[in-house]
Design a protein around this motif. Structure first.
Motif, mmCIF file in Angstrom:
data_model
loop_
_atom_site.group_PDB
_atom_site.id
_atom_site.type_symbol
_atom_site.label_atom_id
_atom_site.label_comp_id
_atom_site.label_asym_id
_atom_site.label_seq_id
_atom_site.Cartn_x
_atom_site.Cartn_y
_atom_site.Cartn_z
ATOM 1 N N GLY A 108 0.827 -1.200 0.000
ATOM 2 C CA GLY A 108 0.000 0.000 0.000
ATOM 3 C C GLY A 108 0.862 1.252 0.000
ATOM 4 O O GLY A 108 2.079 1.195 -0.198
ATOM 5 N N GLN A 109 0.234 2.397 0.240
ATOM 6 C CA GLN A 109 0.976 3.666 0.222
ATOM 7 C C GLN A 109 0.568 4.524 1.403
ATOM 8 O O GLN A 109 -0.619 4.637 1.738
ATOM 9 N N VAL A 110 1.572 5.138 2.021
ATOM 10 C CA VAL A 110 1.373 6.032 3.164
ATOM 11 C C VAL A 110 2.004 7.376 2.829
ATOM 12 O O VAL A 110 3.125 7.432 2.316
ATOM 13 N N VAL A 111 1.287 8.464 3.111
ATOM 14 C CA VAL A 111 1.826 9.796 2.855
ATOM 15 C C VAL A 111 1.525 10.712 4.039
ATOM 16 O O VAL A 111 0.653 10.416 4.863
ATOM 17 N N LYS A 112 2.265 11.808 4.118
ATOM 18 C CA LYS A 112 1.925 12.858 5.070
ATOM 19 C C LYS A 112 0.743 13.612 4.485
ATOM 20 O O LYS A 112 0.858 14.255 3.453
ATOM 21 N N GLN A 153 -1.228 9.263 6.641
ATOM 22 C CA GLN A 153 -2.439 8.491 6.367
ATOM 23 C C GLN A 153 -2.159 7.452 5.284
ATOM 24 O O GLN A 153 -1.313 7.656 4.407
ATOM 25 N N VAL A 154 -2.902 6.357 5.351
ATOM 26 C CA VAL A 154 -2.879 5.351 4.292
ATOM 27 C C VAL A 154 -3.753 5.869 3.148
ATOM 28 O O VAL A 154 -4.929 6.162 3.344
ATOM 29 N N VAL A 155 -3.162 5.994 1.965
ATOM 30 C CA VAL A 155 -3.917 6.493 0.811
ATOM 31 C C VAL A 155 -4.110 5.418 -0.261
ATOM 32 O O VAL A 155 -4.890 5.603 -1.195
ATOM 33 N N GLN A 156 -3.392 4.334 -0.126
ATOM 34 C CA GLN A 156 -3.592 3.193 -1.029
ATOM 35 C C GLN A 156 -3.511 1.924 -0.202
ATOM 36 O O GLN A 156 -2.521 1.678 0.491
ATOM 37 N N LEU A 157 -4.562 1.118 -0.250
ATOM 38 C CA LEU A 157 -4.627 -0.087 0.560
ATOM 39 C C LEU A 157 -3.873 -1.236 -0.097
ATOM 40 O O LEU A 157 -3.761 -1.293 -1.321
ATOM 41 N N PRO A 158 -3.398 -2.191 0.709
ATOM 42 C CA PRO A 158 -2.811 -3.404 0.137
ATOM 43 C C PRO A 158 -3.889 -4.237 -0.566
ATOM 44 O O PRO A 158 -5.092 -4.010 -0.385
ATOM 45 N N LEU A 164 -13.373 -0.768 6.727
ATOM 46 C CA LEU A 164 -14.420 -1.095 7.694
ATOM 47 C C LEU A 164 -15.033 0.147 8.338
ATOM 48 O O LEU A 164 -16.175 0.112 8.776
ATOM 49 N N ALA A 165 -14.272 1.226 8.416
ATOM 50 C CA ALA A 165 -14.774 2.482 8.967
ATOM 51 C C ALA A 165 -14.014 3.624 8.316
ATOM 52 O O ALA A 165 -12.818 3.493 8.018
ATOM 53 N N ALA A 166 -14.705 4.742 8.101
ATOM 54 C CA ALA A 166 -14.102 5.837 7.339
ATOM 55 C C ALA A 166 -14.738 7.169 7.713
ATOM 56 O O ALA A 166 -15.838 7.230 8.275
ATOM 57 N N SER A 167 -14.016 8.237 7.384
ATOM 58 C CA SER A 167 -14.542 9.595 7.502
ATOM 59 C C SER A 167 -14.002 10.392 6.331
ATOM 60 O O SER A 167 -13.106 9.941 5.609
ATOM 61 N N GLU A 168 -14.523 11.586 6.153
ATOM 62 C CA GLU A 168 -14.011 12.452 5.085
ATOM 63 C C GLU A 168 -12.549 12.783 5.336
ATOM 64 O O GLU A 168 -11.742 12.844 4.402
ATOM 65 N N PHE A 169 -12.193 12.973 6.599
ATOM 66 C CA PHE A 169 -10.806 13.311 6.933
ATOM 67 C C PHE A 169 -9.876 12.116 6.736
ATOM 68 O O PHE A 169 -8.732 12.273 6.302
ATOM 69 N N CYS A 170 -10.365 10.921 7.053
ATOM 70 C CA CYS A 170 -9.521 9.724 7.003
ATOM 71 C C CYS A 170 -10.290 8.579 6.333
ATOM 72 O O CYS A 170 -10.920 7.763 7.007
ATOM 73 N N PRO A 171 -10.245 8.493 5.006
ATOM 74 C CA PRO A 171 -11.034 7.499 4.270
ATOM 75 C C PRO A 171 -10.644 6.043 4.543
ATOM 76 O O PRO A 171 -11.451 5.146 4.316
ATOM 77 N N ALA A 172 -9.422 5.811 5.017
ATOM 78 C CA ALA A 172 -8.999 4.438 5.342
ATOM 79 C C ALA A 172 -8.760 4.308 6.841
ATOM 80 O O ALA A 172 -7.747 3.770 7.291
ATOM 81 N N TYR A 173 -9.721 4.769 7.620
ATOM 82 C CA TYR A 173 -9.567 4.832 9.073
ATOM 83 C C TYR A 173 -9.392 3.447 9.695
ATOM 84 O O TYR A 173 -8.548 3.233 10.544
#
Length: 237
Positions: A108-112, A153-158, A164-173
């Motif tokens: 996956g991918q993680v970014v600031k 934040q994780v911006v691309q999932l493996p 399972l849970a999400a918000s506008e601020f953190c789509p991959a919560y």
């Protein structure tokens, strides 16, 4: 149940006297669900890992002030251990930094995040369709409220992941990877008092208005016990 706690950081010295360190926070948290849970701590920054991964029913990571993209030898070792657990189909729950390390370890991918700091209580919608099908997400809850403290934040999932849970601020919560990994951005182990003091200690790097909003959010109830129950259910499933 035997859980291996992968300790990825320590509470700063200025706050340890009042709040203790992360292993103590997790011990207190799990004890509220089941006093029989045995927690063994591995300080992965110091290179500590279990000799036998099968000696534990599952593993949990702490959070960390470090980032998944930091080029540090111990982070590379941790990524390798995560990959080993995945290949062996061993249960692992990633908290905050661990949630991001799992994504990085599995492609996956993680970014600031350009959304800036997330602090205080974060409110996330639990996706109904998944909750109806997943046995360990009981008792059911429409929202998951947990304390957060993160920039990355994780911006691309493996592959083989589902949110399972999400918000506008953190789509991959909160997401899972296959049947063996569970990842959540929030901190069920953090108390509101610790969150408040942690924000105060970071006034040199977190904007004033973000801290004020984060501290005000601490008036809300949090689902720390429910999230811990889900974690225990997941590790037993």
């Amino acid at each position: 149940m035997k859980i291996g706690l992968l300790q990825c950081d320590s509470v700063i010295d200025a706050l340890q006297g009042k709040h203790g360190n992360y292993p103590a926070m997790f011990r207190e948290l799990f004890a509220q669900i089941d006093s029989r849970i045995e927690l063994t701590v591995f300080n992965v920054i110091e290179g500590e890992y279990p000799e036998d991964i099968d000696a534990f029913d599952g593993y949990v990571t702490t959070g960390s002030r470090f980032g998944a993209e930091d080029d540090l030898p111990w982070i590379m070792d941790l990524i390798g251990f995560v990959q080993t657990l995945y290949q062996a189909n061993k249960k692992l729950v990633g908290i905050c930094f661990g949630h991001q390390i799992i994504a990085k370890a599995l492609g996956g991918q993680v970014v600031k995040s350009d959304k800036g700091w997330g602090v205080g209580v974060s409110v996330n919608e639990v996706l109904d369709g998944n909750q109806q099908q997943i046995a360990w997400m009981k008792p059911a809850k429409a929202q998951m409220k947990l304390i957060v403290s993160h920039q990355d934040q994780v911006v691309q999932l493996p592959k083989d992941s589902q949110v399972l849970a999400a918000s506008e601020f953190c789509p991959a919560y909160m997401y899972s990877v296959g049947d063996c990994f569970l990842c959540v951005q929030g901190h069920p182990e953090f108390s509101k008092s610790y969150s408040n003091d942690l924000m105060e200690s970071r006034r040199d790097r977190i904007p004033h208005d973000v801290i004020e909003e984060g501290q005000a959010s601490l008036e809300q109830d949090v689902d720390d016990i429910l999230m811990t129950q889900w974690i225990v259910n997941f590790l037993k499933d």
